[in-house]
Design a protein around this motif. Structure first.
Motif, PDB file in Angstrom:
ATOM      1  N   ARG A  53      50.446  26.817  45.255  1.00 25.17           N
ATOM      2  CA  ARG A  53      51.353  26.520  44.152  1.00 25.17           C
ATOM      3  C   ARG A  53      52.633  25.794  44.546  1.00 25.17           C
ATOM      4  NH1 ARG A  53      49.016  31.246  42.506  1.00 25.17           N
ATOM      5  NH2 ARG A  53      50.470  32.612  43.588  1.00 25.17           N
ATOM      6  N   SER A  91      40.519  35.829  45.151  1.00 28.22           N
ATOM      7  CA  SER A  91      41.093  34.987  44.109  1.00 28.22           C
ATOM      8  C   SER A  91      42.215  34.144  44.698  1.00 28.22           C
ATOM      9  CB  SER A  91      41.643  35.846  42.967  1.00 28.22           C
ATOM     10  OG  SER A  91      42.377  35.047  42.049  1.00 28.22           O
ATOM     11  N   ASP A 109      44.572  33.127  42.997  1.00 31.03           N
ATOM     12  CA  ASP A 109      45.764  33.470  42.218  1.00 31.03           C
ATOM     13  C   ASP A 109      46.611  34.519  42.929  1.00 31.03           C
ATOM     14  OD1 ASP A 109      45.100  31.735  40.147  1.00 31.03           O
ATOM     15  OD2 ASP A 109      43.849  33.242  39.152  1.00 31.03           O
TER      16      ASP A 109
END
Length: 300
Positions: free
Chosen positions: A21, A10, A12
């Motif tokens: 990010r 993932s 994330d």
């Protein structure tokens, strides 16, 4: 020591924040307040950063890149120890912005400590010995593509070093690094000038104190043609290139020792700054590729 391979399922995952990010500003100041980090994209750029001695923080790559990059990763593990190598499926990597350019191989590196301009110039002069020294000063160039292209031309055409003004964009910005094809790790560079409000006076002073003739690329009535043979006889030359559109500031031109123009035909009055830099480098720098601009391990 074997590389530390970590399979990722993932994007994330918090460990991937540098890639997914954080903004460029955050990369410079949040993760590593003293030095910051930057992101290198594509296998060739990553290899050049490692060869220059820059310290990797982590790697992120699609699974098909693992075998190809394994020799490099083994070198990294031998020198820096347990640097995490995050490996994801190619399908997952395609979700990253810019995948078509990076092709699924990225790495985060610690930013190198840059020398102060006087020390930087002194080092270039010492390495040059008896031959002429050629540096380029980038004033206020804000397009990362242009900065990257200038570095690539500088590496190819034997420029000794690049100095970046307070208002010029960061050469280690992701796009600048990518467009340069990693040559930002091969051409020595540093910042010059303390802040925008006193530029270019402090920069010109430092160059003059180091014995450089300062030349502005500008369309002035008294400009010297780039093909003037006398330019080749200048022992230490600092070539100033200005921002896109407006060019160099009037006070920079006024403070320079001379101005240089590129002779052009068909009523064209100027070139893109990256194109102009390549023409000037070809004319003013040694043509033989003797490799003096490239020092493997220069940041080690």
């Amino acid at each position: 020591m074997a590389p530390q391979i970590i399979l990722i399922d993932s994007l994330d995952d918090e460990r991937l924040s540098a890639y997914t990010r954080l903004t460029e500003r955050e990369l410079r100041s949040v993760l590593e307040p003293e030095k910051g980090i930057f992101i290198a994209e594509s296998a060739k750029v990553i290899e050049r950063a490692v060869d220059a001695g820059l310290e990797p923080v982590s790697f992120l790559m699609g699974e098909r890149w693992l075998d190809q990059l394994m020799p490099l990763l083994e070198r990294v593990a031998e020198k820096w120890g347990d640097v995490p190598v995050f490996v994801a499926s190619m399908e997952l990597m395609e979700q990253l912005t810019g995948f078509t350019v990076t092709r699924g191989a990225l790495a985060a590196f610690r930013r190198p400590l840059l020398a102060a301009a006087p020390d930087f110039l002194r080092g270039l002069i010492e390495r040059a010995g008896d031959r002429p020294v050629r540096v380029c000063v980038l004033e206020g160039i804000v397009d990362h593509t242009n900065v990257g292209a200038i570095f690539r031309s500088a590496a190819a055409l034997n420029v000794d070093g690049i100095l970046v003004s307070p208002t010029c964009c960061d050469p280690l910005y992701r796009r600048a690094v990518r467009v340069s094809m990693g040559t930002v790790f091969q051409v020595p560079w540093c910042r010059i000038g303390t802040e925008a409000r006193v530029w270019p006076h402090d920069g010109l002073r430092e160059l003059h104190e180091a014995g450089f003739t300062c030349a502005s690329m500008a369309l002035e009535d008294d400009s010297v043609s780039l093909d003037d043979p006398a330019l080749l006889e200048i022992p230490r030359l600092a070539l100033f290139m200005g921002t896109e559109g407006a060019g160099l500031q009037a006070k920079t031109i006024d403070g320079s020792d001379l101005t240089i123009r590129i002779p052009m035909a068909h009523g064209v009055d100027s070139l893109n700054v990256a194109a102009a830099s390549a023409v000037a480098f070809w004319q003013l720098c040694p043509h033989a590729d003797n490799g003096y601009h490239y020092r493997p391990g220069m940041f080690a």
